[in-house]
Design a protein around this motif. Structure first.
Motif, PDB file in Angstrom:
ATOM      1  N   ASN A 103       0.077  17.621  -0.245  1.00  0.00           N
ATOM      2  CA  ASN A 103       1.498  17.888  -0.045  1.00  0.00           C
ATOM      3  C   ASN A 103       1.948  17.338   1.299  1.00  0.00           C
ATOM      4  O   ASN A 103       1.435  17.729   2.335  1.00  0.00           O
ATOM      5  N   GLY A 104       2.855  16.394   1.284  1.00  0.00           N
ATOM      6  CA  GLY A 104       3.388  15.846   2.525  1.00  0.00           C
ATOM      7  C   GLY A 104       2.591  14.712   3.129  1.00  0.00           C
ATOM      8  O   GLY A 104       3.015  14.114   4.111  1.00  0.00           O
ATOM      9  N   ILE A 105       1.438  14.380   2.586  1.00  0.00           N
ATOM     10  CA  ILE A 105       0.615  13.283   3.116  1.00  0.00           C
ATOM     11  C   ILE A 105       0.400  12.261   2.008  1.00  0.00           C
ATOM     12  O   ILE A 105      -0.072  12.593   0.922  1.00  0.00           O
ATOM     13  N   GLN A 106       0.767  11.001   2.296  1.00  0.00           N
ATOM     14  CA  GLN A 106       0.661   9.943   1.304  1.00  0.00           C
ATOM     15  C   GLN A 106      -0.139   8.775   1.860  1.00  0.00           C
ATOM     16  O   GLN A 106      -0.269   8.621   3.070  1.00  0.00           O
ATOM     17  N   TYR A 107      -0.675   7.964   0.955  1.00  0.00           N
ATOM     18  CA  TYR A 107      -1.403   6.757   1.354  1.00  0.00           C
ATOM     19  C   TYR A 107      -0.666   5.541   0.814  1.00  0.00           C
ATOM     20  O   TYR A 107       0.076   5.618  -0.164  1.00  0.00           O
ATOM     21  N   GLU A 108      -0.900   4.413   1.493  1.00  0.00           N
ATOM     22  CA  GLU A 108      -0.339   3.134   1.054  1.00  0.00           C
ATOM     23  C   GLU A 108      -1.384   2.064   1.353  1.00  0.00           C
ATOM     24  O   GLU A 108      -1.687   1.786   2.514  1.00  0.00           O
ATOM     25  N   LEU A 109      -1.954   1.495   0.321  1.00  0.00           N
ATOM     26  CA  LEU A 109      -2.982   0.465   0.487  1.00  0.00           C
ATOM     27  C   LEU A 109      -2.332  -0.901   0.650  1.00  0.00           C
ATOM     28  O   LEU A 109      -1.283  -1.177   0.050  1.00  0.00           O
ATOM     29  N   HIS A 110      -2.959  -1.760   1.459  1.00  0.00           N
ATOM     30  CA  HIS A 110      -2.449  -3.110   1.716  1.00  0.00           C
ATOM     31  C   HIS A 110      -3.611  -3.988   2.114  1.00  0.00           C
ATOM     32  O   HIS A 110      -4.477  -3.561   2.873  1.00  0.00           O
ATOM     33  N   GLY A 111      -3.664  -5.187   1.610  1.00  0.00           N
ATOM     34  CA  GLY A 111      -4.701  -6.142   2.014  1.00  0.00           C
ATOM     35  C   GLY A 111      -6.070  -5.507   2.095  1.00  0.00           C
ATOM     36  O   GLY A 111      -6.637  -5.107   1.098  1.00  0.00           O
TER      37      GLY A 111
ATOM     38  N   LEU B   1     -10.032   1.191  -1.342  1.00  0.00           N
ATOM     39  CA  LEU B   1      -9.577  -0.131  -1.779  1.00  0.00           C
ATOM     40  C   LEU B   1     -10.175  -0.521  -3.129  1.00  0.00           C
ATOM     41  O   LEU B   1      -9.489  -1.061  -3.996  1.00  0.00           O
ATOM     42  N   ARG B   2     -11.455  -0.254  -3.317  1.00  0.00           N
ATOM     43  CA  ARG B   2     -12.108  -0.610  -4.591  1.00  0.00           C
ATOM     44  C   ARG B   2     -11.481   0.143  -5.755  1.00  0.00           C
ATOM     45  O   ARG B   2     -11.358  -0.395  -6.853  1.00  0.00           O
TER      46      ARG B   2
ATOM     47  N   PRO C 183       4.013  13.777   7.542  1.00  0.00           N
ATOM     48  CA  PRO C 183       5.452  14.069   7.629  1.00  0.00           C
ATOM     49  C   PRO C 183       6.129  13.518   8.885  1.00  0.00           C
ATOM     50  O   PRO C 183       7.277  13.092   8.827  1.00  0.00           O
ATOM     51  N   SER C 184       5.428  13.480  10.007  1.00  0.00           N
ATOM     52  CA  SER C 184       6.073  13.062  11.251  1.00  0.00           C
ATOM     53  C   SER C 184       5.496  11.787  11.855  1.00  0.00           C
ATOM     54  O   SER C 184       5.957  11.339  12.903  1.00  0.00           O
ATOM     55  N   GLU C 185       4.495  11.173  11.241  1.00  0.00           N
ATOM     56  CA  GLU C 185       3.887   9.971  11.811  1.00  0.00           C
ATOM     57  C   GLU C 185       3.026   9.277  10.769  1.00  0.00           C
ATOM     58  O   GLU C 185       2.777   9.816   9.689  1.00  0.00           O
ATOM     59  N   SER C 186       2.560   8.096  11.108  1.00  0.00           N
ATOM     60  CA  SER C 186       1.682   7.324  10.225  1.00  0.00           C
ATOM     61  C   SER C 186       0.511   6.785  11.025  1.00  0.00           C
ATOM     62  O   SER C 186       0.611   6.594  12.236  1.00  0.00           O
ATOM     63  N   VAL C 187      -0.587   6.523  10.337  1.00  0.00           N
ATOM     64  CA  VAL C 187      -1.758   5.887  10.924  1.00  0.00           C
ATOM     65  C   VAL C 187      -2.138   4.752   9.986  1.00  0.00           C
ATOM     66  O   VAL C 187      -2.247   4.938   8.778  1.00  0.00           O
TER      67      VAL C 187
ATOM     68  N   ALA D  83      -2.538   2.694   5.052  1.00  0.00           N
ATOM     69  CA  ALA D  83      -1.671   3.467   5.946  1.00  0.00           C
ATOM     70  C   ALA D  83      -1.617   4.883   5.390  1.00  0.00           C
ATOM     71  O   ALA D  83      -1.435   5.072   4.188  1.00  0.00           O
ATOM     72  N   ILE D  84      -1.812   5.853   6.256  1.00  0.00           N
ATOM     73  CA  ILE D  84      -1.690   7.255   5.882  1.00  0.00           C
ATOM     74  C   ILE D  84      -0.394   7.744   6.510  1.00  0.00           C
ATOM     75  O   ILE D  84      -0.194   7.628   7.715  1.00  0.00           O
ATOM     76  N   HIS D  85       0.489   8.264   5.679  1.00  0.00           N
ATOM     77  CA  HIS D  85       1.797   8.719   6.142  1.00  0.00           C
ATOM     78  C   HIS D  85       1.829  10.246   6.136  1.00  0.00           C
ATOM     79  O   HIS D  85       1.722  10.865   5.078  1.00  0.00           O
TER      80      HIS D  85
END
Length: 140
Positions: free
Chosen positions: A28-36, A12-13, A44-48, A40-42
């Motif tokens: 490859n195939g794994i992405q992150y999405e920061l929020h607040g 986050l920092r 290929p078949s699921e997210s956490v 979220a770690i995405h």
């Protein structure tokens, strides 16, 4: 996985200081999405999805995140694809003080060793184990 890519698992920092984008690729195939206050770690078949807590903790969770986690894995967690069931058992764990609310956050963390028969909540929110497991391959 985050620590390996960015040198710190609480990224986050890095985002807030403009050093990384809010969304991006980890591998490859794994992405992150920061929020607040979370990430979220995405895969290929699921997210956490998790919140960052004090002392670089990454095991913040709530009913909504657990519900989404179960929906991503219906063959494993079919029982918890019913949000009312999950909410009821979550409240039981809070009343047993197995989990507790984080100060200053809307999420919960582990409080004590799980003694309740339902291990789902702690199994699914042990992001440290998930992080170690996913450094080389996505979860199955």
């Amino acid at each position: 996985m985050l620590e390996e890519k960015f040198g710190n698992r609480n990224i986050l920092r890095l985002w807030r200081s403009g050093k990384i984008e809010r969304c991006g690729k980890i591998t490859n195939g794994i992405q992150y999405e920061l929020h607040g206050v979370g990430c979220a770690i995405h895969f290929p078949s699921e997210s956490v999805n998790f919140d960052h807590g004090s002392n670089n903790r990454i095991n913040g969770f709530d009913v909504w995140r657990l519900y989404i986690y179960a929906l991503d894995r219906p063959l494993v967690y079919e029982h918890y694809c019913d949000k009312k069931t999950l909410e009821k058992e979550f409240k039981e764990l809070v009343s047993l003080k197995t989990i507790k609310k984080c100060r200053h956050l809307m999420t919960y963390i582990y409080s004590t060793q799980l003694t309740h028969q339902n291990k789902f909540i702690l199994e699914t929110t042990n992001l440290n184990q998930l992080n170690a497991r996913t450094t080389t391959q996505p979860p199955t």
